[in-house]
Design an enzyme around this catalytic site. Structure first.
Site, PDB file in Angstrom:
ATOM      1  N   MET A  26      48.602  37.866  34.578  1.00 29.53           N
ATOM      2  CA  MET A  26      49.639  37.684  33.758  1.00 29.53           C
ATOM      3  C   MET A  26      49.247  37.158  32.458  1.00 29.53           C
ATOM      4  SD  MET A  26      52.930  35.843  35.635  1.00 29.53           S
ATOM      5  CE  MET A  26      54.121  36.712  35.987  1.00 29.53           C
ATOM      6  N   CYS A  27      49.683  36.060  31.929  1.00 34.82           N
ATOM      7  CA  CYS A  27      49.255  35.624  30.593  1.00 34.82           C
ATOM      8  C   CYS A  27      50.517  35.541  30.027  1.00 34.82           C
ATOM      9  CB  CYS A  27      48.339  36.408  29.587  1.00 34.82           C
ATOM     10  SG  CYS A  27      46.800  36.449  30.135  1.00 34.82           S
ATOM     11  N   GLY A  28      50.755  34.438  29.016  1.00 38.84           N
ATOM     12  CA  GLY A  28      51.968  34.287  28.254  1.00 38.84           C
ATOM     13  C   GLY A  28      51.652  34.201  26.809  1.00 38.84           C
ATOM     14  N   ARG A  70      52.679  31.519  33.429  1.00 38.20           N
ATOM     15  CA  ARG A  70      52.204  32.872  33.222  1.00 38.20           C
ATOM     16  C   ARG A  70      50.740  32.462  32.750  1.00 38.20           C
ATOM     17  NH1 ARG A  70      55.904  36.846  32.533  1.00 38.20           N
ATOM     18  NH2 ARG A  70      53.989  38.181  31.971  1.00 38.20           N
TER      19      ARG A  70
END
Lengths: 230, 298
Positions: free
Chosen positions: B1-3, B32
Site C-alpha cells: 500500500m502506502c499513502g 495505508r
C-alpha cells in the site's frame, strides 16, 4: 417513518454497521442517516433488511458492498468497490465512483450520477448498473449477466471477454475489448433499457440515443484450429 | 500500500499554518502506511548564493554542533545549522559538490536527504504521528509540501528507504505502488554516471525524472517520458520549488483524489485525508484520470 441519525465523528463505524445488521423485524421500514462519513471504508456493508440508509458525504472503499434488499444513497462520492457483490436492493451514488463499482454484483440496481472509474461492473453477474457520466477503461470485463447502461463515454477495452451481459452506451467508446461487438437492439432490449432509464431518474433520455454491445461468442468454445497448440 | 498527501496553499495568509493543515492529512494515511513517514516542505528560499541541506544522523543525540565546527574549521567557511534530534538543516554558500564530498568523507553515517534553495526533507521509520512529533511538523511553514506514509513491500524498512526521495536540487517524489523495471532503469542511469543510495524502486523513478529535466526536458516532457519508461503500478506525487505534479499509471492501479479550493489544492490517496481540510465542502473534489498529468503552479 422513523429516522435514526448516526454521527461517525461520535460513534465507531463498527457499532453503526452492527446495528444495521440487526433483526429485519426491528429494522424494516427505518430511515437511517449517517453523518460525517469522511471517506471511511465499508460503510453500510452487508445490509439485509428493508431500510433506507443515506450517507451524508463522501464514502470510502466498499460502501454498501454485498447489499441485499436495502436502499443506500451516498450523497457524495464513493471509493473503490461500491456495491460490490450486491445481491438485491438499490445503491445510488450522487457523486462520482472510483474503480470497480458494482464488481461481481448479482442483483439489484446501482446508479452512479457522476463518472465511474476503471473496471466498472467488472464480472457483473446479473445486477443492473446505470452510470450518468462516463466510465473508465476495462469496464464490464468478463461480465456474465445483467445490464450496464452508460450515458456518457466508455474508456478502452469495454466488455473484454464478455459473456451474456448487455451494455448500452450513449456516448463514444474508445475501444472494445476482445470478443465484444456492437449489436442490433431488439425491441425487448430497448424495453429493458427504457425501464432502467426510468427507474434511475433518466426517464427523459431516449433509448434510441444508445448503441448496444455484447458478446460475439467467439471465445465460448474451444476452437479446433488451436488444437495444434497442445 | 502506502499513502501520499500533497498540499499547495494559494492563500498567502494560510501558508504559515501549512504544517497544521497537513497533520490530519498525514495521520489520515496511517492505515495505508504505518512503517515510516516523511515530508518535503518548500519554504522561504535561502539567499541566492546559498543552499540548504537536510541531514539525517543515526542517533537522536548526534553532535550537530561538533559537525558544524568541524565544517567551519576544515572548509574555512561559517555554516548555519538548525537541529532537531537526529535531523539538521545546514545552510552554506559553498559549492554543492564541496559540501557533499566533505560530509561523505568526514561523516559517512550522516545521510543527505535533500539539497536546494527552498526544500526541507524530514523522514524516518515509525508511525506517521510519531514521526511528525519527532520533527515538530505541525509547526512548519511554507508554500507547498509533499508527504508519504509507507507500507514497505519490496525493500527494507529503514530511514533511507522512506519517502520522499530527492535528486538534484529542490525536487522530490513520493510513490504509491511498485515498479517492475526499476533495476533496468537503474542500470541505464548508472551508465549515465548517476549514483544511487538505496535499492528502492522509487529512487529509480525519482532519479530518472530528475535526469530528464537536467537533460533539458521541462516537467511535462519528463513525465511523458516517464509514462514511456516506467513499468508497473504507480501514483507519483512530485514537488519542485514552485509546482506540485501528480500522475497515475495507465491502469489506474493506485488511487488518488484531488480537492481544488480557492485557498488550496490538496491531493491524497483517499478522501479520508482530505475530510478535515477547512471548507472542504466547497472544494471541487475529483479523481484524477490514469495517464494524465496534473500540474499546479504556485
Amino acid at each position: 417513518m422513523e429516522t435514526l441519525t448516526f454521527d461517525l465523528d461520535a460513534k465507531p463505524l463498527r457499532e453503526v454497521n452492527q446495528f444495521l445488521h440487526g433483526d429485519a423485524s426491528s429494522l424494516n421500514g427505518k430511515e437511517i442517516v449517517i453523518e460525517n462519513p469522511n471517506g471511511a471504508h465499508s460503510i453500510a456493508v452487508g445490509l439485509k433488511s428493508d431500510i433506507h440508509v443515506t450517507i451524508k458525504g463522501h464514502a470510502g472503499y466498499y460502501a454498501a458492498g454485498m447489499n441485499q434488499i436495502a436502499k443506500v444513497t451516498i450523497e457524495g462520492s464513493a471509493g473503490s468497490g461500491v456495491a460490490e457483490n450486491m445481491m438485491s436492493g438499490m445503491v445510488h451514488v450522487k457523486g462520482f465512483a472510483s474503480n470497480a463499482a458494482g464488481a461481481t454484483a448479482n442483483g439489484g440496481l446501482l446508479v452512479i450520477d457522476g463518472d465511474a472509474g476503471l473496471r466498472t461492473a467488472i464480472a457483473l453477474k446479473g445486477a443492473d448498473v446505470v452510470v450518468g457520466g462516463s466510465v473508465g477503461s476495462f469496464s464490464a470485463f468478463m461480465a456474465q449477466a445483467g445490464n450496464f447502461v452508460i450515458l456518457g463515454d466508455a474508456g478502452e477495452g469495454l466488455g473484454d471477454s464478455i459473456y451474456e451481459a448487455k451494455i448500452f452506451v450513449r456516448g463514444k467508446v474508445k475501444s472494445l475489448g476482445a470478443d465484444c461487438e456492437e449489436k442490433t437492439m431488439s425491441p425487448e432490449d430497448r424495453q429493458i433499457l427504457a425501464d432502467l432509464l426510468a427507474k434511475s431518474g433518466y426517464a427523459d433520455v431516449s433509448p434510441d440515443s444508445f448503441k448496444q454491445y455484447g458478446s460475439a461468442r467467439t471465445l465460448y468454445h474451444f476452437h479446433v484450429d488451436n488444437a495444434g497448440a497442445y | 500500500m502506502c499513502g501520499i498527501v500533497g498540499l499547495l496553499v494559494k492563500n498567502q495568509k494560510m501558508r504559515a499554518g501549512i504544517g497544521e493543515l497537513m497533520m490530519p492529512m498525514l495521520i489520515g494515511m496511517t492505515e495505508r502506511g504505518p512503517d515510516s513517514a516523511g515530508m518535503a516542505v518548500f519554504t522561504a528560499p535561502v539567499g541566492a548564493n546559498e543552499l540548504k541541506y537536510s541531514l539525517y544522523a543515526p542517533s537522536m543525540e548526534f553532535n550537530w554542533l561538533g559537525l558544524a565546527s568541524d565544517f567551519d574549521a576544515h572548509l574555512g567557511s561559517k555554516v548555519k545549522i538548525s537541529t532537531q534530534g537526529n535531523h539538521a538543516i545546514l545552510v552554506s554558500h559553498l559549492e554543492v559538490g564541496t559540501v557533499k564530498t566533505w560530509i561523505k568523507e568526514n561523516y559517512p553515517n550522516v545521510h543527505l536527504l535533500s539539497v536546494g534553495h527552498t526544500i526541507d526533507v524530514y523522514k524516518d521509520t515509525g508511525l506517521p504521528a510519531d514521526v511528525a512529533k519527532r520533527y515538530d511538523l505541525p509547526h512548519v511553514s511554507g508554500t507547498h509540501l509533499v508527504g508519504h506514509t509507507r507500507m514497505a513491500t519490496e525493500s527494507a524498512v529503514t530511514p533511507a528507504h522512506a519517502h520522499p526521495f530527492t535528486a538534484g536540487q529542490d525536487w522530490c517524489l513520493v510513490h504509491n505502488g511498485s515498479l517492475s523495471n526499476a533495476h533496468s532503469l537503474r542500470r541505464k542511469l548508472e551508465h549515465e554516471g548517476i549514483e544511487f543510495e538505496t535499492d528502492n524502486d522509487t529512487e529509480a523513478a525519482c532519479r530518472f525524472l530528475e535526469w530528464r529535466m537536467r537533460e533539458g526536458d521541462d516537467l511535462e516532457a519528463a513525465l511523458n517520458q516517464g509514462f514511456e519508461e516506467l513499468d508497473g503500478f504507480y501514483t507519483l506525487l512530485m514537488g519542485t520549488k514552485d509546482q506540485l505534479a501528480l500522475v497515475r499509471d495507465p491502469y489506474g492501479c493506485k488511487p488518488a483524489i484531488i480537492a481544488e479550493h480557492d485557498d488550496y489544492v490538496a491531493i491524497a490517496s483517499e478522501f479520508r485525508s482530505l475530510a478535515h481540510l477547512p471548507d472542504i465542502k466547497n472544494a471541487k473534489v475529483f479523481e484524477p484520470s490514469p495517464k494524465e498529468m496534473y500540474v499546479w503552479k504556485l
